[in-house]
Each structure stands twice: as structure tokens, then as C-alpha cells.
Design a protein around this motif. Structure first.
Motif, mmCIF file in Angstrom:
data_model
loop_
_atom_site.group_PDB
_atom_site.id
_atom_site.type_symbol
_atom_site.label_atom_id
_atom_site.label_comp_id
_atom_site.label_asym_id
_atom_site.label_seq_id
_atom_site.Cartn_x
_atom_site.Cartn_y
_atom_site.Cartn_z
ATOM 1 N N ALA A 224 0.676 -1.167 0.103
ATOM 2 C CA ALA A 224 0.017 0.009 0.000
ATOM 3 C C ALA A 224 0.936 1.431 -0.089
ATOM 4 N N VAL A 228 0.952 3.898 -2.971
ATOM 5 C CA VAL A 228 0.508 5.436 -2.756
ATOM 6 C C VAL A 228 1.769 6.392 -2.893
ATOM 7 N N VAL A 316 -6.259 5.011 -0.753
ATOM 8 C CA VAL A 316 -5.671 4.232 -1.820
ATOM 9 C C VAL A 316 -6.553 4.299 -3.122
#
Length: 453
Positions: A224, A228, A316
Motif C-alpha cells: 500500500a 500510494v 488508496v
């Protein structure tokens, strides 16, 4: 077979039609009002609880001294492993193509109210959880429907739908997305991807929730953060496109001008539908993981679980949506993951496409792990502990089948059973809203008195 596919497709369209979407978002609105919009007032505290150990008697504690199977963070990562998946990449792209840039705004709205839904699911999951024959915690909608609502038939219905849905949306659909992405990006045959994915899946899920939580606690935050950061690099290196993109998202959300004929209904529908698919608020899946957490109060784990929707959709999905609108390639014919790869490649040449491809691989893999636990718990509720090993074995087999099979029918069936899961769960949330409010007041009062940190 073609006629059968059409029938299943029509059922899927009905299940995920305006009535279901209204029920999902409406439940979130109702719970938000009952909880006085706790998702705003307590979000900072919730994020602190999720990522920083709280203090107990002056010492830091991660809740490991409380009853449960995994840490509070491990439970959150297990739930996030199942929610952060293809929906964050392919689902957002589909929403932008079919609903226009304004669909991103409606995804945000869905997430805001979905946070209250996710909070309520988790608080009930911990309150009504039970200890099984192996000394592990079992909880989720089937338990609060049976013990809270006294409606065992609804609990059985949820468990049946959940155990079946996992084979589709959790395993074969995810592995198929990985195989196709790897084939198009790296030229590797699907069966090779299938073997590798199946082996790694088996190594983790045969170890149960503790093994899944350990793997998820590494895979989810690392991937993640990488995804990102990649998106933020694109945004900050193309700042001249940022404000026009944000303006377009807000303007299109209420005009639908980017969709043929100014179809505002399509903007809302696809934004809400893909938002729900992404964060799973109201589906009843995430509370199954929340029930395994070591925690001193249902309210604490509920707040931690609530942050999952914030991280999944507000963080996200927003990265994907904003980059897609900045790239302005959503009218070119591509859709799904291919559009996201194309846009990232265009705005970050050389690296963008690989970030999306590897993000999709690891997001989908983590989803496979999380959904196995969900399906296993549903099957165990129906058939007892003897169902655990057979279910895991069948689940592993469907991962391999997904990489080599055509999945149009599986996609439709997965959508149907996924939607059917939500119906009994939402009924339970509405009926037990008073219990949620009572537990919330108790948590706040015990914190105010110093009994809880």
C-alpha cells in the motif's frame, strides 16, 4: 450455457441494483446519525489505536494480553488484505470509465458513511464472538444474527452465501486477474503464475488465521505504501493537472457531463457500487477478522476496524481515481487494470506501469488470503470444525483453476453471492443499532473514568 450466463447476469444486476445500493448507503447514514458521526470525531483516536500501541498502567500495550487470536493490528491487516485488492485498481478505473470522473466523489461519500457501518460490524463481531473447539475466536454476522437478533435462519443464510462467495470473489477471480496482468506485462504463461500463486497461497492459509495475519501484516502495509507513494510522485510531478482534475471530479459528480447524455444516475451508481466493492462496508466480511482480535473492549477494535475503510477508499482508491482523471485517458477505450497501467505509464514513464502491475499482484494475493479465512469461518459455522481442512484444500484448488479458466460466469456468480451476503448482515446492523450505541457509550464512559486507556 449462454442463456444461463444471461440469467445469472440479470440476477446480478438486480442484486446490485438501486435497492441494494440504497440499503447499503442508507444503513451507513442511519448508523452515522445514531453514532453522532463518530467517524469524524474519533478518527484521529482510531488511527492512533490502529498504528500506535496504547498505554496500560503507564506501559505500552498492543492488546496481546487480552483474549483473542491475533493482535489488533493483525486483525486490521487481515481485513485490509481482503479489501485492498483489484477493486482499488481495476474497480476504480471501471467506475471512472462508466460513470465519469464524478464517480470518484461518490466513492468518497460511500466511504464516509461506510466507516460507520464498518464500526458497527466490528463492535457486534467482538461482542457476540464465541470460542470454538480449538480455542480460537469465531465471530461475525452469523454470530450476531443468531445471538443478538435471535434469527438463526438469517445467520445460516449469511454463512452459506459467504462460504460460496469466497471461492469466486476471494480466490478464482483474484488469481485470474493476477494471471492476466502478469501475462500482459511480463509475458509469463497463466499456468506458471497459477502454480506459483497456488503454492504460496497454500503455504500461508494452511497455517490458519495467525499465519494469514503475519503475512498480511507485511504484505498489505508495504504494498500500500509503495502504491500510494508512486501515485503521489505522479501527482506532485504533474501539479498543473491536479487542480483541474479535482475540479472536474466535483463538477461532474453533480452534472454527469462526462457521461453520454449527462447521466447523473450513472455517476452515482458506479461511484457507490465500486466504492462498496472496494471497502466492503456492509458486506459482513471484515467483522469476521475483527472478531479474532485481542482487545479489551469491542469499541476499541471497532474504531480500529473503521480505519480500514478510510485507508482503503479515502487513501488508496483516491490515489487511483485522481491519477486517472489527471491522465485524461479514460475515454480512450481501455478500462479496468489496463487503463490504470496505461495512465500510470503515461504520467510516470518507465516505472508507473510496474507499480500498478506489482500492486495488483500483491493486492490480489492478499485478498486471496483474507477471503479464505472468511469463507472457512462461514463453512465452519455451517458444518463444524471438521470442515476446516477440506475447505482450505478446495479453496487452494480454486486459486489454480482461476488462472487457467474463463471466468465470466464465475464473476457473475461471485457478484450475486457477494450481494446476497450483505442482505442478512444489513438487517442485523439495523436491528442491533441500539446495542452498537450502548457499547459505544460504555467504551467512552470507561475511558473517561480511567478504567480503560
Amino acid at each position: 450455457m449462454e442463456q444461463f450466463n444471461q440469467i445469472i447476469g440479470q440476477i446480478s444486476d438486480f442484486v446490485w441494483g438501486p435497492y441494494m445500493l440504497t440499503f447499503l448507503v442508507g444503513t451507513g447514514v442511519y448508523l452515522s446519525l445514531r453514532l453522532f458521526f463518530l467517524q469524524f470525531t474519533m478518527l484521529p483516536f482510531a488511527l492512533k489505536q490502529a498504528f500506535l500501541p496504547h498505554k496500560k498502567h503507564g506501559k505500552k500495550s498492543d492488546g496481546s494480553d487480552h483474549e483473542g487470536d491475533v493482535s489488533q493490528f493483525g486483525a486490521l491487516m487481515t481485513a485490509l488484505s481482503a479489501t485492498i485488492g483489484t477493486g482499488n485498481i481495476a474497480g476504480v478505473a471501471t467506475a471512472v470509465v462508466l460513470g465519469g470522473p464524478g464517480a470518484v466523489f461518490w466513492m468518497w461519500i460511500t466511504a464516509i458513511f461506510g466507516m460507520a457501518t464498518k464500526y458497527a460490524e466490528a463492535i457486534l463481531a467482538v461482542k457476540y464472538r464465541v470460542k470454538n473447539e480449538r480455542g480460537e475466536m469465531s465471530g461475525g454476522p452469523m454470530y450476531y444474527l443468531e445471538h443478538g437478533c435471535k434469527m438463526k435462519w438469517l445467520a445460516i443464510a449469511f454463512a452459506l452465501f459467504g462460504s460460496i462467495a469466497a471461492f469466486g470473489i476471494g480466490s478464482s477471480v483474484q488469481s485470474n486477474s493476477v494471471a492476466l496482468s502478469v501475462q500482459s506485462s511480463l509475458g509469463i504463461d497463466p499456468w506458471i503464475t497459477g502454480v506459483v500463486l497456488t503454492v504460496f497461497t497454500g503455504l500461508v492459509i494452511l497455517g490458519g488465521i495467525k499465519s494469514i495475519a503475519r503475512a498480511s501484516s507485511v504484505i498489505v502495509p508495504v504494498m500500500a505504501i509503495v502504491y500510494v507513494l508512486g501515485g503521489l510522485v505522479i501527482i506532485f510531478t504533474n501539479m498543473d493537472k491536479l487542480w483541474p482534475a479535482i475540479s472536474l471530479i466535483f463538477n461532474d459528480a453533480f452534472s454527469g457531463e462526462a457521461v453520454a447524455g449527462g447521466a447523473i444516475g450513472a455517476v452515482i451508481r458506479y461511484g457507490v457500487a465500486r466504492g462498496v466493492f472496494s471497502n466492503e462496508a456492509g458486506m459482513g466480511s471484515a467483522p469476521i477478522a475483527a472478531a479474532a482480535a485481542k482487545t479489551d473492549h469491542p469499541g476499541r477494535q471497532a474504531l480500529i476496524s473503521m480505519t480500514g475503510t478510510f485507508l482503503d477508499t479515502i487513501i488508496v482508491c483516491s490515489i487511483t481515481g485522481i491519477v486517472l482523471v489527471m491522465g485524461d485517458m479514460y475515454m480512450g477505450g481501455e478500462r479496468g487494470a489496463a487503463l490504470t497501467v496505461q495512465t500510470f505509464n503515461s504520467l510516470l514513464p518507465g516505472f508507473g506501469g510496474f507499480i500498478v502491475t506489482f500492486g495488483l499482484i500483491f493486492f490480489a494475493y492478499s485478498t486471496i488470503l483474507g477471503w479464505c479465512y472468511y469463507g472457512e469461518k462461514c463453512a465452519t459455522y455451517l458444518l463444524g470444525e471438521k470442515a476446516v481442512l477440506p475447505y482450505r484444500v478446495i479453496y487452494i484448488v480454486t486459486v489454480m483453476l482461476g488462472t487457467i479458466a474463463t471466468l465470466d460466469l464465475v464473476w457473475s456468480l461471485a457478484d450475486v453471492f457477494n450481494g446476497l451476503m450483505a442482505i442478512p448482515n444489513l438487517i442485523g446492523l439495523v436491528l442491533l443499532a441500539g446495542v452498537v450505541v450502548k457499547e459505544t457509550k460504555d467504551f467512552k464512559a470507561r475511558r473517561a473514568s480511567g478504567e480503560l486507556p
